[in-house]
Design an enzyme around this catalytic site. Structure first.
Site, short mmCIF file in Angstrom:
data_model
loop_
_atom_site.label_atom_id
_atom_site.label_comp_id
_atom_site.label_asym_id
_atom_site.label_seq_id
_atom_site.Cartn_x
_atom_site.Cartn_y
_atom_site.Cartn_z
N ARG A 67 0.99 11.97 -8.78
CA ARG A 67 1.39 10.58 -8.50
C ARG A 67 2.81 10.30 -9.00
NH1 ARG A 67 -3.12 7.55 -6.92
NH2 ARG A 67 -5.10 8.16 -7.84
N PHE A 83 -1.12 16.10 4.51
CA PHE A 83 -1.57 15.48 3.27
C PHE A 83 -0.39 15.43 2.29
CE2 PHE A 83 -3.66 14.84 -0.75
CZ PHE A 83 -4.57 13.85 -0.42
N ASP A 118 -3.73 5.51 6.69
CA ASP A 118 -4.15 6.79 7.27
C ASP A 118 -5.13 6.47 8.41
OD1 ASP A 118 -4.45 9.61 7.32
OD2 ASP A 118 -6.13 9.54 5.94
N GLU A 141 0.84 -1.20 0.00
CA GLU A 141 0.00 0.00 0.00
C GLU A 141 0.87 1.25 0.00
OE1 GLU A 141 -2.46 1.73 -0.37
OE2 GLU A 141 -4.29 0.99 0.54
N ASP A 142 0.28 2.34 -0.46
CA ASP A 142 0.99 3.61 -0.42
C ASP A 142 1.01 4.20 0.99
OD1 ASP A 142 -1.77 4.02 -0.43
OD2 ASP A 142 -1.77 5.47 -2.07
P1 IMP Z 1 -7.32 5.10 5.04
O1 IMP Z 1 -7.82 6.37 5.66
O2 IMP Z 1 -6.23 4.46 5.87
O3 IMP Z 1 -8.45 4.17 4.73
O4 IMP Z 1 -6.64 5.54 3.67
C1 IMP Z 1 -7.30 5.40 2.48
C2 IMP Z 1 -6.59 5.98 1.30
O5 IMP Z 1 -6.64 7.39 1.40
C3 IMP Z 1 -5.11 5.66 1.12
O6 IMP Z 1 -4.85 4.41 0.56
C4 IMP Z 1 -4.76 6.78 0.14
O7 IMP Z 1 -5.11 6.41 -1.17
C5 IMP Z 1 -5.62 7.93 0.63
N1 IMP Z 1 -4.81 8.85 1.47
C6 IMP Z 1 -4.73 8.89 2.81
N2 IMP Z 1 -3.87 9.85 3.21
C7 IMP Z 1 -3.40 10.42 2.08
C8 IMP Z 1 -2.46 11.47 1.82
O8 IMP Z 1 -1.86 12.10 2.70
N3 IMP Z 1 -2.23 11.76 0.50
C9 IMP Z 1 -2.85 11.10 -0.52
N4 IMP Z 1 -3.72 10.11 -0.32
C10 IMP Z 1 -4.01 9.77 0.95
MG MG Z 2 -4.07 3.60 -1.28
#
Ligand code: IMP
Ligand code: MG
Length: 176
Positions: A163, A150, A101, A97-98
């Site tokens: 990206r 962010f 969050d 995963e990238d």
């Molecule tokens: P989650 O909140 O952990 O479910 O994250 C879901 C998705 O939100 C991640 O896989 C990213 O694609 C996107 N995301 C969360 N934080 C960031 C950020 O700081 N920059 C860009 N995308 C983000």
């Molecule tokens: Mg992601």
């Protein structure tokens, strides 16, 4: 609304860290084959760089999920847009995963993948924002732990932009 991006983690530091994770995975999975599951689109740059640095046999698969929400917040409702091509039965799976969050996307996804009968499932993320965690997620390999900002680059987008940046940057919005 204009926006600026400044460097948070340089290309050199990201590359160095990915090499270290690749070495660690190669060691941990010695004598085995790993099946890397990439979450599109954000995970794809990290996946390619990581896969090149793993020395045990590697297979790859891709899935795409969308978490209904705004550009900078995930709602927690996850929808599978593209499922994996291959079954996970008896595979040593590493989800790539990238960023983790809130943890909502990953906790949902990991539970779903575990139901498919893999031998093991681990999670490898380039970035972790622990301050924002809402749902507990066990991360096995982390590139960098970052503050609550962010970020873009290395696969991460802001409204589908940035990206392709070869570093991790922070977006600053100048509201005018
Ligand atoms: P989650 O909140 O952990 O479910 O994250 C879901 C998705 O939100 C991640 O896989 C990213 O694609 C996107 N995301 C969360 N934080 C960031 C950020 O700081 N920059 C860009 N995308 C983000
Ligand atoms: Mg992601």
């Amino acid at each position: 609304m204009a926006e600026k991006v400044h460097v948070l983690i340089s290309e050199e530091d990201v590359d160095k860290r990915i090499q270290e994770i690749g070495d660690q995975i190669s060691k941990d999975y010695a004598g085995k084959q790993v099946h890397l599951v990439c979450v599109l689109k954000g995970g794809v740059f990290f996946l390619c760089e990581l896969a090149k640095r793993i020395t045990v046999p590697v297979s790859l698969d891709f899935m795409s999920v969308s978490s209904y929400g705004s550009e900078t917040k995930s709602s927690g409702v996850v929808r599978i847009v593209k499922d994996l091509d291959e079954p996970l039965k008896d595979k040593e799976v590493i989800v790539v995963e990238d960023i983790v969050d809130s943890g909502r996307t990953l906790s949902y996804l990991l539970e779903m993948l575990k139901d498919r009968g893999p031998k093991s499932v681990k999670l490898c993320t380039l970035l972790d924002k622990p301050e924002r965690r809402v749902v507990d997620v066990n991360v096995d390999y982390t590139g960098f732990t970052i503050p609550d900002e962010f970020v873009v680059g290395y696969g991460l987008d802001y409204a589908q932009k940035y990206r392709n940046l070869p570093y991790i940057g922070v977006v600053e919005l100048d509201e005018e």
